[in-house]
Design an enzyme around this catalytic site. Structure first.
Site, PDB file in Angstrom:
ATOM      1  N   CYS A  85       0.860  -1.213   0.000  1.00  0.00           N
ATOM      2  CA  CYS A  85       0.000   0.000   0.000  1.00  0.00           C
ATOM      3  C   CYS A  85       0.879   1.240   0.000  1.00  0.00           C
ATOM      4  O   CYS A  85       0.658   2.183  -0.763  1.00  0.00           O
ATOM      5  CB  CYS A  85      -0.877   0.075   1.243  1.00  0.00           C
ATOM      6  SG  CYS A  85      -2.079  -1.215   1.382  1.00  0.00           S
TER       7      CYS A  85
ATOM      8  N   ARG B 101       3.486   6.215  -1.969  1.00  0.00           N
ATOM      9  CA  ARG B 101       4.746   6.950  -2.109  1.00  0.00           C
ATOM     10  C   ARG B 101       5.033   7.293  -3.559  1.00  0.00           C
ATOM     11  O   ARG B 101       5.623   8.344  -3.847  1.00  0.00           O
ATOM     12  CB  ARG B 101       5.895   6.117  -1.530  1.00  0.00           C
ATOM     13  CG  ARG B 101       5.815   6.064  -0.037  1.00  0.00           C
ATOM     14  CD  ARG B 101       6.662   5.002   0.561  1.00  0.00           C
ATOM     15  NE  ARG B 101       6.470   4.997   1.999  1.00  0.00           N
ATOM     16  CZ  ARG B 101       7.000   4.114   2.812  1.00  0.00           C
ATOM     17  NH1 ARG B 101       7.760   3.144   2.329  1.00  0.00           N
ATOM     18  NH2 ARG B 101       6.777   4.195   4.099  1.00  0.00           N
TER      19      ARG B 101
ATOM     20  N   GLU C 179       4.670   9.008   4.974  1.00  0.00           N
ATOM     21  CA  GLU C 179       4.980   8.025   3.913  1.00  0.00           C
ATOM     22  C   GLU C 179       6.461   7.663   3.910  1.00  0.00           C
ATOM     23  O   GLU C 179       7.076   7.506   2.862  1.00  0.00           O
ATOM     24  CB  GLU C 179       4.558   8.546   2.538  1.00  0.00           C
ATOM     25  CG  GLU C 179       3.067   8.739   2.390  1.00  0.00           C
ATOM     26  CD  GLU C 179       2.296   7.437   2.472  1.00  0.00           C
ATOM     27  OE1 GLU C 179       2.917   6.369   2.368  1.00  0.00           O
ATOM     28  OE2 GLU C 179       1.068   7.511   2.655  1.00  0.00           O
TER      29      GLU C 179
HETATM   30  C1  LIG Z   1      -0.006  15.442   8.774  1.00  0.00           C
HETATM   31  C2  LIG Z   1       0.343  13.986   8.918  1.00  0.00           C
HETATM   32  C3  LIG Z   1      -0.527  12.999   8.470  1.00  0.00           C
HETATM   33  C4  LIG Z   1      -0.217  11.656   8.632  1.00  0.00           C
HETATM   34  N1  LIG Z   1      -1.103  10.697   8.168  1.00  0.00           N
HETATM   35  C5  LIG Z   1      -0.839   9.386   8.385  1.00  0.00           C
HETATM   36  C6  LIG Z   1      -1.770   8.357   7.993  1.00  0.00           C
HETATM   37  O1  LIG Z   1      -2.836   8.640   7.426  1.00  0.00           O
HETATM   38  N2  LIG Z   1      -1.480   7.064   8.250  1.00  0.00           N
HETATM   39  C7  LIG Z   1      -0.320   6.711   8.876  1.00  0.00           C
HETATM   40  O2  LIG Z   1      -0.086   5.513   9.087  1.00  0.00           O
HETATM   41  N3  LIG Z   1       0.586   7.643   9.272  1.00  0.00           N
HETATM   42  C8  LIG Z   1       0.343   8.970   9.039  1.00  0.00           C
HETATM   43  N4  LIG Z   1       1.257   9.920   9.454  1.00  0.00           N
HETATM   44  C9  LIG Z   1       2.358   9.473  10.315  1.00  0.00           C
HETATM   45  C10 LIG Z   1       3.723   9.463   9.657  1.00  0.00           C
HETATM   46  O3  LIG Z   1       3.793   8.395   8.755  1.00  0.00           O
HETATM   47  C11 LIG Z   1       4.761   9.374  10.796  1.00  0.00           C
HETATM   48  O4  LIG Z   1       4.749  10.613  11.473  1.00  0.00           O
HETATM   49  C12 LIG Z   1       6.131   9.040  10.266  1.00  0.00           C
HETATM   50  O5  LIG Z   1       6.202   7.714   9.834  1.00  0.00           O
HETATM   51  C13 LIG Z   1       7.234   9.265  11.307  1.00  0.00           C
HETATM   52  O6  LIG Z   1       6.923   8.598  12.482  1.00  0.00           O
HETATM   53  P1  LIG Z   1       7.003   9.383  13.871  1.00  0.00           P
HETATM   54  O7  LIG Z   1       6.271  10.679  13.747  1.00  0.00           O
HETATM   55  O8  LIG Z   1       6.593   8.429  14.927  1.00  0.00           O
HETATM   56  O9  LIG Z   1       8.530   9.746  14.023  1.00  0.00           O
HETATM   57  P2  LIG Z   1       9.718   8.840  14.721  1.00  0.00           P
HETATM   58  O10 LIG Z   1       9.584   7.460  14.238  1.00  0.00           O
HETATM   59  O11 LIG Z   1       9.600   9.145  16.190  1.00  0.00           O
HETATM   60  O12 LIG Z   1      10.961   9.524  14.121  1.00  0.00           O
HETATM   61  C14 LIG Z   1      11.573  10.718  14.668  1.00  0.00           C
HETATM   62  C15 LIG Z   1      12.854  10.964  13.883  1.00  0.00           C
HETATM   63  O13 LIG Z   1      13.753   9.839  14.018  1.00  0.00           O
HETATM   64  C16 LIG Z   1      14.108   9.312  12.754  1.00  0.00           C
HETATM   65  N5  LIG Z   1      14.202   7.838  12.845  1.00  0.00           N
HETATM   66  C17 LIG Z   1      13.222   6.961  13.206  1.00  0.00           C
HETATM   67  N6  LIG Z   1      13.665   5.693  13.123  1.00  0.00           N
HETATM   68  C18 LIG Z   1      14.974   5.761  12.724  1.00  0.00           C
HETATM   69  C19 LIG Z   1      15.983   4.773  12.446  1.00  0.00           C
HETATM   70  N7  LIG Z   1      15.757   3.463  12.567  1.00  0.00           N
HETATM   71  N8  LIG Z   1      17.190   5.213  12.044  1.00  0.00           N
HETATM   72  C20 LIG Z   1      17.444   6.535  11.901  1.00  0.00           C
HETATM   73  N9  LIG Z   1      16.534   7.511  12.137  1.00  0.00           N
HETATM   74  C21 LIG Z   1      15.309   7.128  12.533  1.00  0.00           C
HETATM   75  C22 LIG Z   1      12.999   9.748  11.813  1.00  0.00           C
HETATM   76  O14 LIG Z   1      13.480   9.844  10.467  1.00  0.00           O
HETATM   77  C23 LIG Z   1      12.610  11.115  12.378  1.00  0.00           C
HETATM   78  O15 LIG Z   1      13.446  12.123  11.864  1.00  0.00           O
HETATM   79  C24 LIG Z   1       0.980  11.287   9.256  1.00  0.00           C
HETATM   80  C25 LIG Z   1       1.876  12.293   9.702  1.00  0.00           C
HETATM   81  C26 LIG Z   1       1.574  13.620   9.531  1.00  0.00           C
HETATM   82  C27 LIG Z   1       2.560  14.683   9.999  1.00  0.00           C
END
Ligand SMILES: Cc1cc2nc3c(=O)[nH]c(=O)nc-3n(C[C@H](O)[C@H](O)[C@H](O)COP(=O)(O)OP(=O)(O)OC[C@H]3O[C@@H](n4cnc5c(N)ncnc54)[C@H](O)[C@@H]3O)c2cc1C
Length: 224
Positions: free
Chosen positions: A78, A83, A203
């Site tokens: 999906c 993406r 994404e």
């Molecule tokens: C407006 C909006 C709409 C959204 N809509 C949806 C939706 O409909 N469905 C859905 O499923 N999600 C949705 N999202 C969620 C989005 O996919 C997540 O915010 C995103 O995947 C990042 O996860 P997090 O916010 O938990 O950040 P974290 O996972 O906490 O990451 C924080 C930072 O750490 C970095 N990081 C994390 N893991 C690693 C690693 N292993 N190695 C190095 N760096 C790392 C990340 O790149 C980031 O810079 C939405 C987000 C926004 C802002």
């Protein structure tokens, strides 16, 4: 957390860890134990509702489980589709910013001539045109690979990473061309710029796509 349209949807598609690995569930949002919490004070993607989904002892019939999707393959396929769409969407936002800057630079007259006639602004416009066209060509190339069923997830990662980062840079450059007008909603630039801050994160964050590309290049996974 962060589920687009989470509190307006009639059903939620939830991927969950089970004894049988990761499975997908179609959850009616009026199920007992299901609730949502809207996320407020966003300064990005303000036109769409974003919500936290809470599932507290929600019980579902077996028919709610997606029968074919097993493991991460379902959700990842999906995401791969979504993406690929973003590869195009980002370049569309960049093009809108570039065109706004081009129009503005022709209209804004400073010291007797349009700012478009100055070398500094032309350099910015030329750079933006290069990035917008490069992004369009990358998206078109990935689209052709997709049509031929040869598009690999790592290539989608490269496209998402490249086009969203480029679009954000184009938006920032365009915002400068508009001067103070660049910060108002009278023009589309700052809206795209703020929205692109979400697109960098959702994404698959730019970091995570870089890790996917890095893994494909080196054969070594940096995921822990
Ligand atoms: C407006 C909006 C709409 C959204 N809509 C949806 C939706 O409909 N469905 C859905 O499923 N999600 C949705 N999202 C969620 C989005 O996919 C997540 O915010 C995103 O995947 C990042 O996860 P997090 O916010 O938990 O950040 P974290 O996972 O906490 O990451 C924080 C930072 O750490 C970095 N990081 C994390 N893991 C690693 C690693 N292993 N190695 C190095 N760096 C790392 C990340 O790149 C980031 O810079 C939405 C987000 C926004 C802002």
């Amino acid at each position: 957390m962060w589920i687009t349209n989470g509190s307006v949807a009639d059903v939620a598609v939830v991927w969950a860890q089970t004894d049988d690995g990761i499975r997908g569930f179609v959850v009616p949002t009026d199920s007992p134990g299901f609730s949502t919490q809207e996320i407020h004070r966003k300064l990005s993607l303000r036109a769409s509702v974003t919500s936290e989904l809470l599932l507290d002892d929600v019980r579902l019939p077996a028919s709610a489980m997606l029968p074919e999707a097993r493991g991460l393959r379902g959700p990842l396929s999906c995401l791969n589709e979504a993406r690929f769409g973003i590869v195009w969407g980002a370049v569309g936002a960049a093009r809108a910013c570039f065109e706004a800057a081009l129009d503005y630079s022709r209209e804004r007259v400073a010291f007797g001539r349009p700012i478009a006639a100055t070398q500094l602004q032309q350099q910015k416009l030329a750079w933006m045109a290069v990035e917008v066209n490069r992004g369009t060509l990358l998206a078109a190339h990935l689209g052709r690979l997709k049509d031929e069923r040869r598009l690999a997830p790592e290539q989608v990662s490269m496209g998402k990473l490249a086009n969203v980062n480029a679009a954000l840079e184009v938006a920032r450059e365009a915002r400068q061309v508009l001067g103070a007008n660049g910060i108002t909603l009278e023009y589309p630039v700052i809206r795209h710029m703020n929205n692109l801050e979400s697109v960098v994160t959702y994404e698959g964050t730019a970091d995570v796509h870089a890790l996917v590309v890095g893994g494909a290049l080196t054969g070594l996974s940096a995921f822990r």
